[in-house]
Design a protein around this motif. Sequence first.
Motif, PDB file in Angstrom:
ATOM      1  N   ILE A  40       0.833  -1.202   0.000  1.00 42.15           N
ATOM      2  CA  ILE A  40       0.000   0.000   0.000  1.00 42.15           C
ATOM      3  C   ILE A  40       0.871   1.256   0.000  1.00 42.15           C
ATOM      4  CG2 ILE A  40      -1.697   1.328   1.323  1.00 42.15           C
ATOM      5  CD1 ILE A  40      -2.797  -1.344   2.343  1.00 42.15           C
ATOM      6  N   ILE A  41       1.895   1.253   0.852  1.00 40.43           N
ATOM      7  CA  ILE A  41       2.766   2.425   0.953  1.00 40.43           C
ATOM      8  C   ILE A  41       3.548   2.647  -0.327  1.00 40.43           C
ATOM      9  CG2 ILE A  41       4.858   3.316   2.062  1.00 40.43           C
ATOM     10  CD1 ILE A  41       2.385   3.795   3.662  1.00 40.43           C
ATOM     11  N   PHE A  42       4.157   1.581  -0.872  1.00 39.00           N
ATOM     12  CA  PHE A  42       4.947   1.719  -2.100  1.00 39.00           C
ATOM     13  C   PHE A  42       4.068   2.190  -3.255  1.00 39.00           C
ATOM     14  CE2 PHE A  42       8.386  -1.585  -0.788  1.00 39.00           C
ATOM     15  CZ  PHE A  42       8.893  -0.657   0.101  1.00 39.00           C
ATOM     16  N   ALA A  43       2.870   1.604  -3.377  1.00 39.67           N
ATOM     17  CA  ALA A  43       1.972   1.987  -4.472  1.00 39.67           C
ATOM     18  C   ALA A  43       1.582   3.451  -4.358  1.00 39.67           C
ATOM     19  CB  ALA A  43       0.729   1.097  -4.457  1.00 39.67           C
ATOM     20  N   GLY A  44       1.245   3.880  -3.143  1.00 43.32           N
ATOM     21  CA  GLY A  44       0.871   5.273  -2.956  1.00 43.32           C
ATOM     22  C   GLY A  44       2.025   6.224  -3.212  1.00 43.32           C
ATOM     23  N   ASP A  45       3.224   5.827  -2.781  1.00 43.26           N
ATOM     24  CA  ASP A  45       4.405   6.674  -2.961  1.00 43.26           C
ATOM     25  C   ASP A  45       4.731   6.840  -4.445  1.00 43.26           C
ATOM     26  OD1 ASP A  45       6.581   8.197  -2.063  1.00 43.26           O
ATOM     27  OD2 ASP A  45       7.922   6.494  -2.239  1.00 43.26           O
ATOM     28  N   ILE A  46       4.741   5.726  -5.166  1.00 42.74           N
ATOM     29  CA  ILE A  46       5.057   5.769  -6.598  1.00 42.74           C
ATOM     30  C   ILE A  46       3.998   6.552  -7.369  1.00 42.74           C
ATOM     31  CG2 ILE A  46       5.301   4.364  -8.680  1.00 42.74           C
ATOM     32  CD1 ILE A  46       6.494   2.166  -6.882  1.00 42.74           C
ATOM     33  N   SER A  47       2.735   6.266  -7.061  1.00 42.93           N
ATOM     34  CA  SER A  47       1.648   6.953  -7.764  1.00 42.93           C
ATOM     35  C   SER A  47       1.666   8.450  -7.483  1.00 42.93           C
ATOM     36  CB  SER A  47       0.309   6.352  -7.335  1.00 42.93           C
ATOM     37  OG  SER A  47      -0.760   6.981  -8.018  1.00 42.93           O
ATOM     38  N   ALA A  48       1.892   8.825  -6.214  1.00 38.65           N
ATOM     39  CA  ALA A  48       1.939  10.250  -5.875  1.00 38.65           C
ATOM     40  C   ALA A  48       3.082  10.941  -6.610  1.00 38.65           C
ATOM     41  CB  ALA A  48       2.097  10.409  -4.358  1.00 38.65           C
ATOM     42  N   TYR A  49       4.211  10.240  -6.716  1.00 37.76           N
ATOM     43  CA  TYR A  49       5.376  10.820  -7.395  1.00 37.76           C
ATOM     44  C   TYR A  49       5.069  11.101  -8.869  1.00 37.76           C
ATOM     45  CZ  TYR A  49      10.060  11.218  -9.378  1.00 37.76           C
ATOM     46  OH  TYR A  49      11.166  11.651 -10.062  1.00 37.76           O
ATOM     47  N   TYR A  50       4.500  10.115  -9.555  1.00 41.99           N
ATOM     48  CA  TYR A  50       4.279  10.287 -10.990  1.00 41.99           C
ATOM     49  C   TYR A  50       3.065  11.171 -11.288  1.00 41.99           C
ATOM     50  CZ  TYR A  50       7.999   7.049 -12.089  1.00 41.99           C
ATOM     51  OH  TYR A  50       9.240   6.459 -12.219  1.00 41.99           O
ATOM     52  N   PHE A  51       2.031  11.090 -10.464  1.00 41.93           N
ATOM     53  CA  PHE A  51       0.906  12.011 -10.633  1.00 41.93           C
ATOM     54  C   PHE A  51       1.375  13.444 -10.421  1.00 41.93           C
ATOM     55  CE2 PHE A  51      -1.955   8.551 -10.898  1.00 41.93           C
ATOM     56  CZ  PHE A  51      -3.220   9.028 -11.200  1.00 41.93           C
ATOM     57  N   GLY A  52       2.193  13.639  -9.369  1.00 37.67           N
ATOM     58  CA  GLY A  52       2.711  14.978  -9.112  1.00 37.67           C
ATOM     59  C   GLY A  52       3.655  15.453 -10.193  1.00 37.67           C
ATOM     60  N   THR A  53       4.443  14.516 -10.736  1.00 33.55           N
ATOM     61  CA  THR A  53       5.415  14.872 -11.769  1.00 33.55           C
ATOM     62  C   THR A  53       4.742  15.349 -13.045  1.00 33.55           C
ATOM     63  OG1 THR A  53       7.068  13.315 -10.927  1.00 33.55           O
ATOM     64  CG2 THR A  53       7.269  13.994 -13.242  1.00 33.55           C
ATOM     65  N   TYR A  54       3.721  14.611 -13.488  1.00 38.47           N
ATOM     66  CA  TYR A  54       3.151  14.885 -14.800  1.00 38.47           C
ATOM     67  C   TYR A  54       1.831  15.653 -14.765  1.00 38.47           C
ATOM     68  CZ  TYR A  54       6.689  11.571 -16.334  1.00 38.47           C
ATOM     69  OH  TYR A  54       7.888  10.945 -16.576  1.00 38.47           O
ATOM     70  N   LEU A  55       1.130  15.619 -13.624  1.00 40.92           N
ATOM     71  CA  LEU A  55      -0.173  16.271 -13.558  1.00 40.92           C
ATOM     72  C   LEU A  55      -0.262  17.352 -12.495  1.00 40.92           C
ATOM     73  CD1 LEU A  55      -2.494  13.116 -13.865  1.00 40.92           C
ATOM     74  CD2 LEU A  55      -1.751  14.656 -15.695  1.00 40.92           C
ATOM     75  N   GLY A  56       0.761  17.436 -11.646  1.00 37.11           N
ATOM     76  CA  GLY A  56       0.706  18.354 -10.517  1.00 37.11           C
ATOM     77  C   GLY A  56       0.614  19.817 -10.915  1.00 37.11           C
ATOM     78  N   ARG A  57      -0.376  20.506 -10.376  1.00 40.59           N
ATOM     79  CA  ARG A  57      -0.543  21.934 -10.648  1.00 40.59           C
ATOM     80  C   ARG A  57      -0.774  22.737  -9.357  1.00 40.59           C
ATOM     81  NH1 ARG A  57       1.065  20.035 -14.532  1.00 40.59           N
ATOM     82  NH2 ARG A  57       0.412  20.242 -16.700  1.00 40.59           N
ATOM     83  N   HIS A  58      -1.476  22.144  -8.404  1.00 42.06           N
ATOM     84  CA  HIS A  58      -1.867  22.878  -7.206  1.00 42.06           C
ATOM     85  C   HIS A  58      -1.039  22.408  -6.010  1.00 42.06           C
ATOM     86  CE1 HIS A  58      -5.363  22.863  -9.947  1.00 42.06           C
ATOM     87  NE2 HIS A  58      -5.529  24.115  -9.508  1.00 42.06           N
ATOM     88  N   LYS A  59      -0.359  23.336  -5.360  1.00 39.14           N
ATOM     89  CA  LYS A  59       0.559  23.011  -4.274  1.00 39.14           C
ATOM     90  C   LYS A  59      -0.198  22.482  -3.057  1.00 39.14           C
ATOM     91  CE  LYS A  59       4.050  24.499  -6.664  1.00 39.14           C
ATOM     92  NZ  LYS A  59       5.040  23.552  -7.213  1.00 39.14           N
ATOM     93  N   LEU A  60       0.348  21.436  -2.468  1.00 41.73           N
ATOM     94  CA  LEU A  60      -0.251  20.822  -1.291  1.00 41.73           C
ATOM     95  C   LEU A  60       0.142  21.565  -0.017  1.00 41.73           C
ATOM     96  CD1 LEU A  60      -1.830  18.510   0.056  1.00 41.73           C
ATOM     97  CD2 LEU A  60       0.288  17.158   0.028  1.00 41.73           C
ATOM     98  N   SER A  61       1.432  21.790   0.160  1.00 52.91           N
ATOM     99  CA  SER A  61       1.927  22.513   1.341  1.00 52.91           C
ATOM    100  C   SER A  61       3.218  23.217   0.955  1.00 52.91           C
ATOM    101  CB  SER A  61       2.166  21.529   2.491  1.00 52.91           C
ATOM    102  OG  SER A  61       2.598  22.197   3.650  1.00 52.91           O
ATOM    103  N   PRO A  62       3.118  24.332   0.221  1.00 52.76           N
ATOM    104  CA  PRO A  62       4.312  24.985  -0.330  1.00 52.76           C
ATOM    105  C   PRO A  62       5.308  25.463   0.717  1.00 52.76           C
ATOM    106  CG  PRO A  62       2.362  26.374  -0.589  1.00 52.76           C
ATOM    107  CD  PRO A  62       1.878  25.024  -0.156  1.00 52.76           C
ATOM    108  N   SER A  63       4.842  25.788   1.915  1.00 50.38           N
ATOM    109  CA  SER A  63       5.764  26.264   2.948  1.00 50.38           C
ATOM    110  C   SER A  63       6.646  25.139   3.489  1.00 50.38           C
ATOM    111  CB  SER A  63       4.989  26.895   4.100  1.00 50.38           C
ATOM    112  OG  SER A  63       4.135  25.941   4.714  1.00 50.38           O
ATOM    113  N   VAL A  64       6.166  23.895   3.377  1.00 46.86           N
ATOM    114  CA  VAL A  64       6.917  22.743   3.866  1.00 46.86           C
ATOM    115  C   VAL A  64       7.647  22.042   2.727  1.00 46.86           C
ATOM    116  CG1 VAL A  64       6.730  20.468   4.961  1.00 46.86           C
ATOM    117  CG2 VAL A  64       5.389  22.387   5.831  1.00 46.86           C
TER     118      VAL A  64
END
Length: 287
Positions: A160-184
């Motif tokens: 579960i953790i690996f799948a979420g980590d990989i998916s978040a990385y690639y979704f953020g890489t190619y589709l990311g537009r809105h910052k989640l926590s820019p100060s951190v």
Amino acid sequence: MRRRGVTIPDERLNNMHLKRWITSIVALPVLFYLIYQGGLAFAALIAVGCVLSLWEYFAIIFISYETRPHPAMVLGFISSLLIIAAAHFFGIEMMVVALTLNLLLTSVVFLAMFKKDPEIIKPLRAQTQGSVYISTTLSLLVLIRQGPEGMMWIFFLLAIIFAGDISAYYFGTYLGRHKLSPSVSPGKTWEGAAGGILANILVGTIFKFFLFPHVPWMACLLFFIGIGAAGQIGDLFESGLKRMSGVKDSGFILPGHGGILDRIDALLFATPVMYFFVIFAEGGLGF
């Protein structure tokens, strides 16, 4: 190519991806074998990972003490091994005793060094945090592995953790537009977070269907979302520590991934969620 709002040359991005996959291909068989073995071999794996993670954590927190070991660091390493040994040989009761002993020893060091260094409370406070943040949470993996169907629960968690980590990385890489926590962490996006949760649910559902059909679906769904959210909070927490100290990666031991702490930051926060879920699923048996 834009990754999370930052322009990265295609060649550099491809090299980074390649290093990540090669490291994973080499490391995962060893990890899976030690999980399968369980017992002392798995506890030793956790101990090594704990010491390396603490080393990276101390390097971030005690950045002004790079030239010499701080007493708080030495106490942290010793306490971490005691906490893991207590979990492996005696169970959660002695693990709590070992954690409490660390707090008491920290107080003794504070009293002994206060006259010479009135600021000693700051590194000691950080060491105490590290004992909970890293040593105690990793020790819960030892307890889970020793319980009923422990090996399957560990694989369930990692998948579960690996799948979420990989998916978040690639979704953020190619589709990311809105910052989640820019100060951190300026690189993380809501799109990446959503992609990670979706992967948590998908992979968790597959594992649940084949391995744990007796566990209620609604409880599992809440668990998948909870573990995904906890993992992402853990990722942000470590990013905050690094940002506070001006550090990009916790270490360089894993090419393409950074340090051990960079790789397990989500796991550290997700493991307590898994532990509580296992207690629920097994009715408290074995713990």
